[in-house]
Design an enzyme around this catalytic site. Structure first.
Site, mmCIF file in Angstrom:
data_model
loop_
_atom_site.group_PDB
_atom_site.id
_atom_site.type_symbol
_atom_site.label_atom_id
_atom_site.label_comp_id
_atom_site.label_asym_id
_atom_site.label_seq_id
_atom_site.Cartn_x
_atom_site.Cartn_y
_atom_site.Cartn_z
ATOM 1 N N GLY A 123 0.832 -1.192 0.000
ATOM 2 C CA GLY A 123 0.000 0.000 0.000
ATOM 3 C C GLY A 123 0.865 1.241 0.000
ATOM 4 N N THR A 124 0.263 2.351 0.306
ATOM 5 C CA THR A 124 0.979 3.621 0.300
ATOM 6 C C THR A 124 0.827 4.296 1.653
ATOM 7 O OG1 THR A 124 0.638 3.927 -2.062
ATOM 8 C CG2 THR A 124 1.106 5.906 -0.769
ATOM 9 N N VAL A 125 1.927 4.806 2.180
ATOM 10 C CA VAL A 125 1.885 5.573 3.416
ATOM 11 C C VAL A 125 2.265 7.010 3.078
ATOM 12 C CG1 VAL A 125 4.287 5.017 4.016
ATOM 13 C CG2 VAL A 125 2.701 5.721 5.806
ATOM 14 N N SER A 142 5.256 4.256 -1.622
ATOM 15 C CA SER A 142 4.296 3.255 -2.088
ATOM 16 C C SER A 142 4.787 1.824 -1.933
ATOM 17 C CB SER A 142 3.936 3.527 -3.553
ATOM 18 O OG SER A 142 3.194 4.722 -3.643
#
Length: 199
Positions: A123-125, A142
């Site tokens: 996922g993306t932080v 990502s």
């Protein structure tokens, strides 16, 4: 931050314990937001491969099984277990017998592994911050689970990097002055196994 009113308004919740069968016994733990579900997951994985476990729980090989099952359970716990109102994965899904059999199937009885959660993907932080003088930092990444691109600067003078598979990942040419400065100032971090696998 919590306020005095938050604590005054809180009411304890009566909950039904979670249960997991193991070796003829039934083990109970409190449900999330407690972390006892990880112990039940580990036992469920061991139950799925009970016939392969050494007779003595203190045998070195038996401890290996226990440790690997616990690592897999904790890899699920950290991204998925929280206040039940905020969880995106039900506790019942984490204790599903078919899922635990699948997870148990990844345990190598002869080798330790670096586990990842079996539910969901990367996922993306996104992080951002600002101070009172208006200075701001914005970061988006990502490759959430590994939290890194897997790209490391090449240390001079060798100027040779290795990928996880052992192949050369960069040119052996002599680095430029700016590249040498970059390699001295930029820390190198090994790629996570999951990140390397995605590449």
């Amino acid at each position: 931050a919590h306020t005095a009113g938050d604590f005054a308004e809180y009411r304890a919740a009566w909950c039904t314990p979670l249960a997991q069968a193991f070796a003829g016994c039934e083990v109970h733990e409190l449900p999330p937001n407690g972390q006892g579900i990880a112990a039940l997951q580990a036992l469920g994985m061991l139950q799925a491969r009970l016939a392969e476990l050494p007779a003595s729980p203190d045998d070195a090989a038996s401890l290996h099984w226990q440790i690997e099952a616990t690592k897999l359970a904790l890899a699920d716990l950290y991204p998925h277990v929280a206040d039940p109102a905020a969880m995106r994965v039900e506790a019942s899904a984490l204790l599903d017998a078919a899922y635990l059999r699948e997870r148990a199937g990844s345990i190598d009885p002869l080798r330790a592994r670096h586990p990842a959660s079996g539910l969901g993907g990367g996922g993306t932080v996104y992080l951002c911050t600002a101070d009172r003088d208006g200075r701001m930092v914005s970061l988006i990444q990502s490759n959430y689970e590994g939290f890194g691109s897997g790209i490391a600067s090449c240390p001079a003078p060798a100027w040779r990097c290795k990928t996880a598979a052992g192949a050369s990942a960069c040119s052996r040419a002599t680095p430029t002055k700016s590249a040498r400065a970059s390699s001295r100032s930029t820390p190198s971090f090994p790629a996570s196994p999951r990140a390397a696998a995605r590449r």
